[in-house]
Design an enzyme around this catalytic site. Structure first.
Site, PDB file in Angstrom:
ATOM      1  N   GLN A   1     -41.582  26.164   9.340  1.00 23.03           N
ATOM      2  CA  GLN A   1     -40.864  27.381   9.756  1.00 23.03           C
ATOM      3  C   GLN A   1     -40.026  27.936   8.602  1.00 23.03           C
ATOM      4  O   GLN A   1     -39.929  29.146   8.407  1.00 23.03           O
ATOM      5  CB  GLN A   1     -39.978  27.061  10.961  1.00 23.03           C
ATOM      6  CG  GLN A   1     -40.775  26.656  12.183  1.00 23.03           C
ATOM      7  CD  GLN A   1     -39.889  26.104  13.288  1.00 23.03           C
ATOM      8  OE1 GLN A   1     -39.167  26.844  13.950  1.00 23.03           O
ATOM      9  NE2 GLN A   1     -39.946  24.811  13.497  1.00 23.03           N
TER      10      GLN A   1
ATOM     11  N   VAL B   1     -40.604  27.725   5.369  1.00 22.67           N
ATOM     12  CA  VAL B   1     -41.381  28.379   4.296  1.00 22.67           C
ATOM     13  C   VAL B   1     -42.018  29.696   4.740  1.00 22.67           C
ATOM     14  O   VAL B   1     -42.629  30.393   3.924  1.00 22.67           O
ATOM     15  CB  VAL B   1     -42.453  27.437   3.683  1.00 22.67           C
ATOM     16  CG1 VAL B   1     -41.809  26.205   3.091  1.00 22.67           C
ATOM     17  CG2 VAL B   1     -43.535  27.049   4.689  1.00 22.67           C
TER      18      VAL B   1
ATOM     19  N   ARG C   1     -32.577  32.028  12.638  1.00 24.96           N
ATOM     20  CA  ARG C   1     -32.793  30.596  12.913  1.00 24.96           C
ATOM     21  C   ARG C   1     -31.566  29.855  13.426  1.00 24.96           C
ATOM     22  O   ARG C   1     -31.718  28.787  14.018  1.00 24.96           O
ATOM     23  CB  ARG C   1     -33.277  29.888  11.632  1.00 24.96           C
ATOM     24  CG  ARG C   1     -34.492  30.517  10.971  1.00 24.96           C
ATOM     25  CD  ARG C   1     -35.744  30.274  11.751  1.00 24.96           C
ATOM     26  NE  ARG C   1     -36.923  30.826  11.089  1.00 24.96           N
ATOM     27  CZ  ARG C   1     -38.156  30.741  11.564  1.00 24.96           C
ATOM     28  NH1 ARG C   1     -38.388  30.117  12.705  1.00 24.96           N
ATOM     29  NH2 ARG C   1     -39.169  31.287  10.924  1.00 24.96           N
TER      30      ARG C   1
ATOM     31  N   HIS D   1     -40.201  32.093   5.414  1.00 22.77           N
ATOM     32  CA  HIS D   1     -39.290  33.082   4.827  1.00 22.77           C
ATOM     33  C   HIS D   1     -39.681  33.285   3.370  1.00 22.77           C
ATOM     34  O   HIS D   1     -39.568  32.375   2.542  1.00 22.77           O
ATOM     35  CB  HIS D   1     -37.841  32.624   5.011  1.00 22.77           C
ATOM     36  CG  HIS D   1     -37.467  32.618   6.459  1.00 22.77           C
ATOM     37  ND1 HIS D   1     -37.205  33.772   7.156  1.00 22.77           N
ATOM     38  CD2 HIS D   1     -37.387  31.609   7.356  1.00 22.77           C
ATOM     39  CE1 HIS D   1     -36.953  33.486   8.425  1.00 22.77           C
ATOM     40  NE2 HIS D   1     -37.059  32.180   8.569  1.00 22.77           N
TER      41      HIS D   1
HETATM   42  C1  LIG Z   1     -37.888  32.338  17.248  1.00 20.64           C
HETATM   43  C2  LIG Z   1     -39.040  32.572  16.311  1.00 20.64           C
HETATM   44  C3  LIG Z   1     -40.326  32.421  16.755  1.00 20.64           C
HETATM   45  C4  LIG Z   1     -41.407  32.642  15.884  1.00 20.64           C
HETATM   46  N1  LIG Z   1     -42.675  32.470  16.363  1.00 20.64           N
HETATM   47  C5  LIG Z   1     -43.726  32.682  15.534  1.00 20.64           C
HETATM   48  C6  LIG Z   1     -45.072  32.508  15.984  1.00 20.64           C
HETATM   49  O1  LIG Z   1     -45.319  32.166  17.137  1.00 20.64           O
HETATM   50  N2  LIG Z   1     -46.084  32.716  15.101  1.00 20.64           N
HETATM   51  C7  LIG Z   1     -45.858  33.122  13.819  1.00 20.64           C
HETATM   52  O2  LIG Z   1     -46.815  33.320  13.057  1.00 20.64           O
HETATM   53  N3  LIG Z   1     -44.600  33.278  13.359  1.00 20.64           N
HETATM   54  C8  LIG Z   1     -43.544  33.072  14.173  1.00 20.64           C
HETATM   55  N4  LIG Z   1     -42.269  33.235  13.693  1.00 20.64           N
HETATM   56  C9  LIG Z   1     -42.082  33.564  12.277  1.00 20.64           C
HETATM   57  C10 LIG Z   1     -41.751  35.055  12.082  1.00 20.64           C
HETATM   58  O3  LIG Z   1     -42.778  35.874  12.584  1.00 20.64           O
HETATM   59  C11 LIG Z   1     -41.530  35.372  10.598  1.00 20.64           C
HETATM   60  O4  LIG Z   1     -42.736  35.194   9.879  1.00 20.64           O
HETATM   61  C12 LIG Z   1     -40.499  34.480   9.945  1.00 20.64           C
HETATM   62  O5  LIG Z   1     -39.382  34.311  10.779  1.00 20.64           O
HETATM   63  C13 LIG Z   1     -40.085  35.104   8.589  1.00 20.64           C
HETATM   64  O6  LIG Z   1     -39.118  36.102   8.811  1.00 20.64           O
HETATM   65  P1  LIG Z   1     -39.261  37.630   8.383  1.00 20.64           P
HETATM   66  O7  LIG Z   1     -40.519  38.192   8.909  1.00 20.64           O
HETATM   67  O8  LIG Z   1     -38.001  38.295   8.770  1.00 20.64           O
HETATM   68  O9  LIG Z   1     -39.479  37.641   6.831  1.00 20.64           O
HETATM   69  P2  LIG Z   1     -38.805  37.011   5.537  1.00 20.64           P
HETATM   70  O10 LIG Z   1     -39.923  36.437   4.772  1.00 20.64           O
HETATM   71  O11 LIG Z   1     -37.645  36.137   5.864  1.00 20.64           O
HETATM   72  O12 LIG Z   1     -38.334  38.300   4.750  1.00 20.64           O
HETATM   73  C14 LIG Z   1     -37.044  38.895   4.944  1.00 20.64           C
HETATM   74  C15 LIG Z   1     -37.190  40.367   5.229  1.00 20.64           C
HETATM   75  O13 LIG Z   1     -37.805  40.998   4.104  1.00 20.64           O
HETATM   76  C16 LIG Z   1     -38.650  42.052   4.560  1.00 20.64           C
HETATM   77  N5  LIG Z   1     -40.037  41.735   4.189  1.00 20.64           N
HETATM   78  C17 LIG Z   1     -40.506  40.565   3.680  1.00 20.64           C
HETATM   79  N6  LIG Z   1     -41.809  40.643   3.416  1.00 20.64           N
HETATM   80  C18 LIG Z   1     -42.186  41.893   3.776  1.00 20.64           C
HETATM   81  C19 LIG Z   1     -43.409  42.591   3.774  1.00 20.64           C
HETATM   82  N7  LIG Z   1     -44.548  42.037   3.344  1.00 20.64           N
HETATM   83  N8  LIG Z   1     -43.433  43.873   4.201  1.00 20.64           N
HETATM   84  C20 LIG Z   1     -42.312  44.463   4.642  1.00 20.64           C
HETATM   85  N9  LIG Z   1     -41.090  43.868   4.700  1.00 20.64           N
HETATM   86  C21 LIG Z   1     -41.042  42.586   4.274  1.00 20.64           C
HETATM   87  C22 LIG Z   1     -38.497  42.122   6.086  1.00 20.64           C
HETATM   88  O14 LIG Z   1     -37.467  43.043   6.363  1.00 20.64           O
HETATM   89  C23 LIG Z   1     -38.052  40.722   6.442  1.00 20.64           C
HETATM   90  O15 LIG Z   1     -37.325  40.632   7.653  1.00 20.64           O
HETATM   91  C24 LIG Z   1     -41.181  33.022  14.540  1.00 20.64           C
HETATM   92  C25 LIG Z   1     -39.863  33.172  14.091  1.00 20.64           C
HETATM   93  C26 LIG Z   1     -38.795  32.955  14.959  1.00 20.64           C
HETATM   94  C27 LIG Z   1     -37.388  33.107  14.439  1.00 20.64           C
END
Ligand SMILES: Cc1cc2nc3c(=O)[nH]c(=O)nc-3n(C[C@H](O)[C@H](O)[C@H](O)COP(=O)(O)OP(=O)(O)OC[C@H]3O[C@@H](n4cnc5c(N)ncnc54)[C@H](O)[C@@H]3O)c2cc1C
Length: 223
Positions: free
Chosen positions: A78, A80, A172, A82
Site C-alpha cells: 500500500q 509503494v 492512510r 504513493h
Molecule cells: C482506503 C484506500 C483503499 C484503496 N483501495 C484500493 C484498491 O482497492 N485498489 C487499488 O488499486 N488501489 C487502492 N487504493 C490505492 C489508491 O487508489 C491510490 O493508488 C493510492 O492511495 C495512491 O494515492 P494517490 O492516487 O493519491 O497518488 P500518489 O501517488 O500518492 O500521488 C499524490 C498525488 O499526486 C497526483 N498524481 C500522482 N500521479 C498522478 C498522475 N499520474 N496523474 C495525475 N495526478 C497524479 C494526485 O493528485 C495524487 O493524489 C486505496 C487507497 C486507500 C487509501
C-alpha cells in the site's frame, strides 16, 4: 516463525529537520520578495499562514523526510502505491530466510480469536516449512519466496517531501477506511513528525486527536 509488531521510525537526522522551518520561510518568501521580513521568530507564522492555511503547498516540496517501516508485505504494497517518493525495500530475492526463520505480523482480529489464530499459525508455519523444503530442493530464494505469506515482515525506507507526507497522512492515517496496519503506522508517524515540525502537521494531528476522542465517545455510548 516469530510474530513481531509493526513499527516506524524517522531516519532523517533531527538536526537536518530542525532547519526546515527556516528553509521553508526563505524559499516561500522568494515568491513575493519579502525576505526582509525574516527574523528569528518569523518562520512559524509564515509557514502556518501562507503554506498551510492559504494552501501554497508546493513550497513544502522542498523538504523531505525518510522513514523506516517494519511492516508486512501487504502494508508495504500500500505504501509503494504513493508515487511521488523513493523507496528501498528488503529484497526477498536476496535474503535467505531459512537460517533464522521468517518474521511475521499477525492482524489483531486473528490474534484475539483463538480459533482463527490456530488456523493462521498452522498455515504460516506450513508456508515456512515449504519455503525451507524448496530451498533444500535447490530452488533459489527468489523462487522459494513465492510460497511466503502476505504477513511476512519486510523493512522499507520511504522518502517523501512534506507535501506528499501530508497527502499520505490524509489517505492512510485520517481515513477510517484505511487498513489497520498502515493506519496505525501512519498515525504513529504523524505524531512523530508533528513533534519535530508542529506547524506543518498541527492541523492533521488535531484532526486525528479529534477522531480518537470522537470514536472513544462513540464506543462509550454504544457500551
Ligand atoms: C482506503 C484506500 C483503499 C484503496 N483501495 C484500493 C484498491 O482497492 N485498489 C487499488 O488499486 N488501489 C487502492 N487504493 C490505492 C489508491 O487508489 C491510490 O493508488 C493510492 O492511495 C495512491 O494515492 P494517490 O492516487 O493519491 O497518488 P500518489 O501517488 O500518492 O500521488 C499524490 C498525488 O499526486 C497526483 N498524481 C500522482 N500521479 C498522478 C498522475 N499520474 N496523474 C495525475 N495526478 C497524479 C494526485 O493528485 C495524487 O493524489 C486505496 C487507497 C486507500 C487509501
Amino acid at each position: 516463525m516469530e510474530i513481531i509488531s509493526p513499527s516506524v521510525v524517522i531516519e532523517t537526522p533531527r538536526e537536518h529537520i530542525a532547519d526546515y522551518m527556516r528553509q521553508l520561510e526563505k524559499f516561500g518568501r522568494t515568491c513575493h520578495k519579502s525576505e526582509d521580513k525574516i527574523d528569528d521568530s518569523s518562520a512559524d507564522a509564515f509557514v502556518d499562514k501562507y503554506l498551510i492555511k492559504l494552501g501554497h503547498e508546493s513550497v513544502l516540496e522542498h523538504c523531505s523526510i525518510s522513514a523506516r517501516f517494519i511492516c508486512d508485505r501487504s502494508a508495504s504494497h500500500q505504501l509503494v502505491r504513493h508515487r511521488i517518493g523513493s523507496f528501498s525495500q528488503e529484497s526477498q530475492r536476496a535474503v535467505d530466510y531459512s537460517a533464522n526463520g521468517i518474521q511475521v505480523i499477525c492482524p489483531p482480529t486473528i490474534r484475539e480469536n483463538p480459533d482463527a489464530f490456530a488456523t493462521w499459525s498452522h498455515h504460516v508455519k506450513q508456508a515456512e516449512l515449504t519455503y525451507n523444503a524448496l530451498l533444500a530442493a535447490g530452488a533459489p530464494p527468489e523462487d522459494a519466496r513465492s510460497v511466503l505469506p502476505n504477513c511476512t515482515k519486510t523493512e522499507i525506507i520511504a522518502t517523501f517531501n512534506l507535501r506528499q507526507w501530508r497527502h499520505i497522512f490524509e489517505a492512510r492515517a485520517l481515513n477510517p477506511r484505511a487498513q489497520w496496519q498502515i493506519r496505525e503506522l501512519m498515525a504513529d508517524l504523524l505524531k512523530q513528525m508533528h513533534g519535530l515540525l508542529p506547524v506543518v502537521f498541527a492541523d492533521l494531528q488535531q484532526k486525528i486527536l479529534y477522531k480518537l476522542v470522537f470514536s472513544n465517545q462513540g464506543q462509550q455510548e454504544e457500551g
